[in-house]
Design a protein around this motif. Sequence first.
Motif, PDB file in Angstrom:
ATOM      1  N   LYS A   1     -40.271  92.565  96.835  1.00 19.86           N
ATOM      2  CA  LYS A   1     -39.932  91.218  97.297  1.00 19.86           C
ATOM      3  C   LYS A   1     -41.211  90.411  97.540  1.00 19.86           C
ATOM      4  O   LYS A   1     -42.250  90.959  97.924  1.00 19.86           O
ATOM      5  CB  LYS A   1     -39.108  91.265  98.579  1.00 19.86           C
ATOM      6  CG  LYS A   1     -37.764  91.959  98.452  1.00 19.86           C
ATOM      7  CD  LYS A   1     -36.823  91.199  97.540  1.00 19.86           C
ATOM      8  CE  LYS A   1     -35.463  91.884  97.466  1.00 19.86           C
ATOM      9  NZ  LYS A   1     -34.572  91.222  96.492  1.00 19.86           N
TER      10      LYS A   1
ATOM     11  N   GLU B   1     -31.083  92.012 103.088  1.00 21.78           N
ATOM     12  CA  GLU B   1     -31.246  92.516 101.724  1.00 21.78           C
ATOM     13  C   GLU B   1     -30.519  93.838 101.483  1.00 21.78           C
ATOM     14  O   GLU B   1     -30.422  94.289 100.342  1.00 21.78           O
ATOM     15  CB  GLU B   1     -32.737  92.682 101.399  1.00 21.78           C
ATOM     16  CG  GLU B   1     -33.517  91.379 101.349  1.00 21.78           C
ATOM     17  CD  GLU B   1     -33.166  90.526 100.142  1.00 21.78           C
ATOM     18  OE1 GLU B   1     -32.522  91.040  99.201  1.00 21.78           O
ATOM     19  OE2 GLU B   1     -33.524  89.328 100.132  1.00 21.78           O
TER      20      GLU B   1
ATOM     21  N   PHE C   1     -43.523  95.266  99.864  1.00 26.57           N
ATOM     22  CA  PHE C   1     -43.297  93.865  99.496  1.00 26.57           C
ATOM     23  C   PHE C   1     -44.648  93.170  99.285  1.00 26.57           C
ATOM     24  O   PHE C   1     -45.698  93.645  99.730  1.00 26.57           O
ATOM     25  CB  PHE C   1     -42.447  93.136 100.537  1.00 26.57           C
ATOM     26  CG  PHE C   1     -43.038  93.049 101.933  1.00 26.57           C
ATOM     27  CD1 PHE C   1     -43.952  92.051 102.260  1.00 26.57           C
ATOM     28  CD2 PHE C   1     -42.656  93.948 102.920  1.00 26.57           C
ATOM     29  CE1 PHE C   1     -44.478  91.945 103.540  1.00 26.57           C
ATOM     30  CE2 PHE C   1     -43.179  93.865 104.209  1.00 26.57           C
ATOM     31  CZ  PHE C   1     -44.100  92.860 104.519  1.00 26.57           C
TER      32      PHE C   1
ATOM     33  N   LYS D   1     -34.902  98.065 100.180  1.00 25.88           N
ATOM     34  CA  LYS D   1     -34.708  96.917  99.288  1.00 25.88           C
ATOM     35  C   LYS D   1     -35.850  95.893  99.399  1.00 25.88           C
ATOM     36  O   LYS D   1     -35.858  94.893  98.678  1.00 25.88           O
ATOM     37  CB  LYS D   1     -33.375  96.230  99.600  1.00 25.88           C
ATOM     38  CG  LYS D   1     -32.154  97.116  99.459  1.00 25.88           C
ATOM     39  CD  LYS D   1     -31.985  97.605  98.016  1.00 25.88           C
ATOM     40  CE  LYS D   1     -30.638  98.259  97.781  1.00 25.88           C
ATOM     41  NZ  LYS D   1     -30.406  99.456  98.597  1.00 25.88           N
ATOM     42  N   LEU D   2     -36.799  96.129 100.304  1.00 22.71           N
ATOM     43  CA  LEU D   2     -37.930  95.213 100.446  1.00 22.71           C
ATOM     44  C   LEU D   2     -38.949  95.388  99.332  1.00 22.71           C
ATOM     45  O   LEU D   2     -39.746  94.470  99.062  1.00 22.71           O
ATOM     46  CB  LEU D   2     -38.626  95.425 101.798  1.00 22.71           C
ATOM     47  CG  LEU D   2     -37.824  95.079 103.058  1.00 22.71           C
ATOM     48  CD1 LEU D   2     -38.625  95.450 104.300  1.00 22.71           C
ATOM     49  CD2 LEU D   2     -37.472  93.593 103.081  1.00 22.71           C
TER      50      LEU D   2
ATOM     51  N   ASP E   1     -38.980  85.218  97.812  1.00 23.66           N
ATOM     52  CA  ASP E   1     -37.643  85.588  98.278  1.00 23.66           C
ATOM     53  C   ASP E   1     -37.395  85.061  99.687  1.00 23.66           C
ATOM     54  O   ASP E   1     -36.277  84.654 100.017  1.00 23.66           O
ATOM     55  CB  ASP E   1     -37.494  87.114  98.249  1.00 23.66           C
ATOM     56  CG  ASP E   1     -37.583  87.665  96.840  1.00 23.66           C
ATOM     57  OD1 ASP E   1     -36.596  87.542  96.109  1.00 23.66           O
ATOM     58  OD2 ASP E   1     -38.657  88.197  96.469  1.00 23.66           O
ATOM     59  N   TRP E   2     -38.452  85.086 100.526  1.00 21.84           N
ATOM     60  CA  TRP E   2     -38.346  84.627 101.910  1.00 21.84           C
ATOM     61  C   TRP E   2     -39.659  83.970 102.310  1.00 21.84           C
ATOM     62  O   TRP E   2     -40.720  84.312 101.782  1.00 21.84           O
ATOM     63  CB  TRP E   2     -38.053  85.789 102.869  1.00 21.84           C
ATOM     64  CG  TRP E   2     -36.710  86.410 102.667  1.00 21.84           C
ATOM     65  CD1 TRP E   2     -36.392  87.443 101.827  1.00 21.84           C
ATOM     66  CD2 TRP E   2     -35.499  86.023 103.318  1.00 21.84           C
ATOM     67  NE1 TRP E   2     -35.061  87.733 101.901  1.00 21.84           N
ATOM     68  CE2 TRP E   2     -34.480  86.873 102.811  1.00 21.84           C
ATOM     69  CE3 TRP E   2     -35.164  85.066 104.264  1.00 21.84           C
ATOM     70  CZ2 TRP E   2     -33.162  86.782 103.240  1.00 21.84           C
ATOM     71  CZ3 TRP E   2     -33.850  84.975 104.692  1.00 21.84           C
ATOM     72  CH2 TRP E   2     -32.871  85.823 104.173  1.00 21.84           C
TER      73      TRP E   2
END
Length: 446
Positions: free
Chosen positions: A181, A172, A209, A177-178, A236-237
């Motif tokens: 998410k 990411e 996140f 950037k987490l 996202d994941w």
Amino acid sequence: MHKTLQRTLIASLVALSTLGGLLPAAAQAANDQQFIPLATYRVGAYASSGIPWWAGEIDYFRYINEVEGGVNGVKLVWQECETEWKTDRIIECYERYKAGQDGAPTGFFFTHSTPASYALMDRAAVDHIPLIDGAGGRTESTDGRVFPYAFPLLLNYYGQASVGINYIAQREGGLDKLKGKKIVTVYHDSAYGRETQAAMQLLAQKYGFENIQIPVADPGNEQSTQWRQVRQINPDWVFLRTWGVSTPVGIKTAVRFGIPADRLIGDVWAGSEADVIPAGTAAKGYQALAPFPGGDNFEIHRRLKQFILDPGKSNLKDTSYFGKVYYNIGLINAAIAVEALRTGQAKFGNRALNGEETRWAFEHLDIDAARIKALGLEGLLAPLKLSCADHEGGGSARVQQWDGQKWVLVTDWVQADRATLRPLIEAKSAAYAQEKGITARNCSAE
């Protein structure tokens, strides 16, 4: 009467002399052999994992015996007991062989089962037999002050969660950037599957996140309900913390519900050929954590092929398993155990070790980069250093991706955030110590 007494005394002295001559030989025979019980599972639901796993261990032990003459002259001997990966049978195997065999002592016991590691924890502490469960076991047993005879080597379950999060951060563009998410964990609804929940909660708090946990009941043959829920979340994941048949079913169902395979990350026990081949084309792009990477192009494989496979001495009936993930899990576990025995022999002498001596050996194990290269394990094993307080050691894994035919390594070693996880581990180990009335060891005095 005097002559009779004299004859009796002479006979007694001869008998004692004979016995005295035999005892050193018996003791020497025991000291020349290190016994290793193997609680195998070559039949049953998990045979596809167990067959190559145990072959990898046995092939490495044979290599040590036949090429190196044993561990400093001490031959490795082993005995299998079939368990079908059932905890009660693993316990039975432990009880049968904990005292050794034919005078050769048992130095350690491979549980290779998180449920069995839990079940044997108290017994092993009483018996002074180290339980070895690489990338498994009870996470808080990382704290050797409270759990002196349990070793979740390489990468405990909290570490697996952290490596996965750090890998996602790499993808990411950074840990920052987490934030925001959505990360879903689809997990096997068992002690194993739930083991990472506390770590994920902590990491979610730290990085911001959204942490969503969705259980799958054993055996996991039907998962439509779970993956319909995942699709609605639109994550996202997704972490896949499954085991056995629930992994390929999970991959296929995820893709059927529109979740891209390259957004799925399997944990250590959801990342073998047995997990992706049954999923067919749906598995292409699927990723998994690999403290035990797959592949047969490492130096140790060249040696094993030359000295074990080509001469027909391999434990594998189907040599296509050579270098597969579970085969490599076995050989890496065996190599670590052998290095621990070497470490113990450096202190106690070149002889077989008992459980207490092997505990000391594992707690002083230090396999650095130079030693890894000498062993032919470069790329397969990260540096590993244990201590009285740290029974995990390394705390890293590589990430591998299935290209439809084979696993391809896509990262170097990704390190877990062990400093963040350690207070959580210590809190759980302290709670266990209080429950059991255990006084933690003072490692500075060891």
